[in-house]
Scaffold this motif. Structure first.
Motif, PDB file in Angstrom:
ATOM      1  N   ARG A   1     -16.419  24.532  39.946  1.00  0.00           N
ATOM      2  CA  ARG A   1     -15.292  23.658  40.287  1.00  0.00           C
ATOM      3  C   ARG A   1     -15.550  22.989  41.626  1.00  0.00           C
ATOM      4  O   ARG A   1     -16.238  23.497  42.480  1.00  0.00           O
ATOM      5  CB  ARG A   1     -13.964  24.391  40.267  1.00  0.00           C
ATOM      6  CG  ARG A   1     -13.612  25.189  41.490  1.00  0.00           C
ATOM      7  CD  ARG A   1     -12.147  25.084  41.874  1.00  0.00           C
ATOM      8  NE  ARG A   1     -11.803  23.863  42.515  1.00  0.00           N
ATOM      9  CZ  ARG A   1     -11.996  23.611  43.818  1.00  0.00           C
ATOM     10  NH1 ARG A   1     -12.541  24.481  44.616  1.00  0.00           N
ATOM     11  NH2 ARG A   1     -11.633  22.449  44.308  1.00  0.00           N
TER      12      ARG A   1
ATOM     13  N   THR B   1     -12.800  21.942  36.743  1.00  0.00           N
ATOM     14  CA  THR B   1     -11.746  22.604  37.496  1.00  0.00           C
ATOM     15  C   THR B   1     -11.161  23.732  36.652  1.00  0.00           C
ATOM     16  O   THR B   1     -11.543  23.925  35.497  1.00  0.00           O
ATOM     17  CB  THR B   1     -10.668  21.606  37.963  1.00  0.00           C
ATOM     18  OG1 THR B   1      -9.860  22.223  38.968  1.00  0.00           O
ATOM     19  CG2 THR B   1      -9.794  21.123  36.816  1.00  0.00           C
TER      20      THR B   1
ATOM     21  N   VAL C   1      -7.104  22.934  42.425  1.00  0.00           N
ATOM     22  CA  VAL C   1      -7.038  22.013  41.280  1.00  0.00           C
ATOM     23  C   VAL C   1      -6.524  20.652  41.728  1.00  0.00           C
ATOM     24  O   VAL C   1      -7.044  19.613  41.310  1.00  0.00           O
ATOM     25  CB  VAL C   1      -6.173  22.601  40.147  1.00  0.00           C
ATOM     26  CG1 VAL C   1      -5.959  21.582  39.037  1.00  0.00           C
ATOM     27  CG2 VAL C   1      -6.799  23.867  39.599  1.00  0.00           C
TER      28      VAL C   1
ATOM     29  N   ASP D   1      -9.238  18.725  43.259  1.00  0.00           N
ATOM     30  CA  ASP D   1     -10.108  18.171  42.222  1.00  0.00           C
ATOM     31  C   ASP D   1      -9.497  16.913  41.616  1.00  0.00           C
ATOM     32  O   ASP D   1     -10.192  15.911  41.395  1.00  0.00           O
ATOM     33  CB  ASP D   1     -10.378  19.202  41.121  1.00  0.00           C
ATOM     34  CG  ASP D   1     -11.261  20.338  41.588  1.00  0.00           C
ATOM     35  OD1 ASP D   1     -12.059  20.138  42.525  1.00  0.00           O
ATOM     36  OD2 ASP D   1     -11.156  21.431  41.019  1.00  0.00           O
TER      37      ASP D   1
END
Length: 82
Positions: A25, A39, A57, A60
């Motif tokens: 990730r 992710t 997240v 990302d």
């Protein structure tokens, strides 16, 4: 392309996805002519209710937005701050 979780990453990247998710990730991969971001899967966020996981997240997703040349507001930048 955004791969949500290890299964999606392995399906798209094959043997390149054998590293743990924490290493995959946050990186960009090239998949033919497409950029790919790996992710965490949404179910991970449901089971791991930490702000740091949600922030990872979100970071990302902001990188995807940058790649797509989408604007990011100051409010969006502040989501899930730890």
């Amino acid at each position: 392309i955004v791969a949500l979780g290890a299964t999606a990453a392995k399906g798209l990247l094959g043997t390149r996805a054998e590293a743990p998710m924490r290493e995959l990730r946050g990186q960009w991969f090239q998949l033919e002519n497409w950029a790919l971001r790996v992710t965490y899967h949404p179910s991970y966020l449901l089971h791991n209710n930490s702000l740091s996981a949600k922030r990872a997240v979100w970071e990302d997703m902001m990188e995807v937005m940058v790649r797509l040349e989408m604007p990011i507001s100051p409010t969006q930048r502040q989501f899930f701050q730890t």
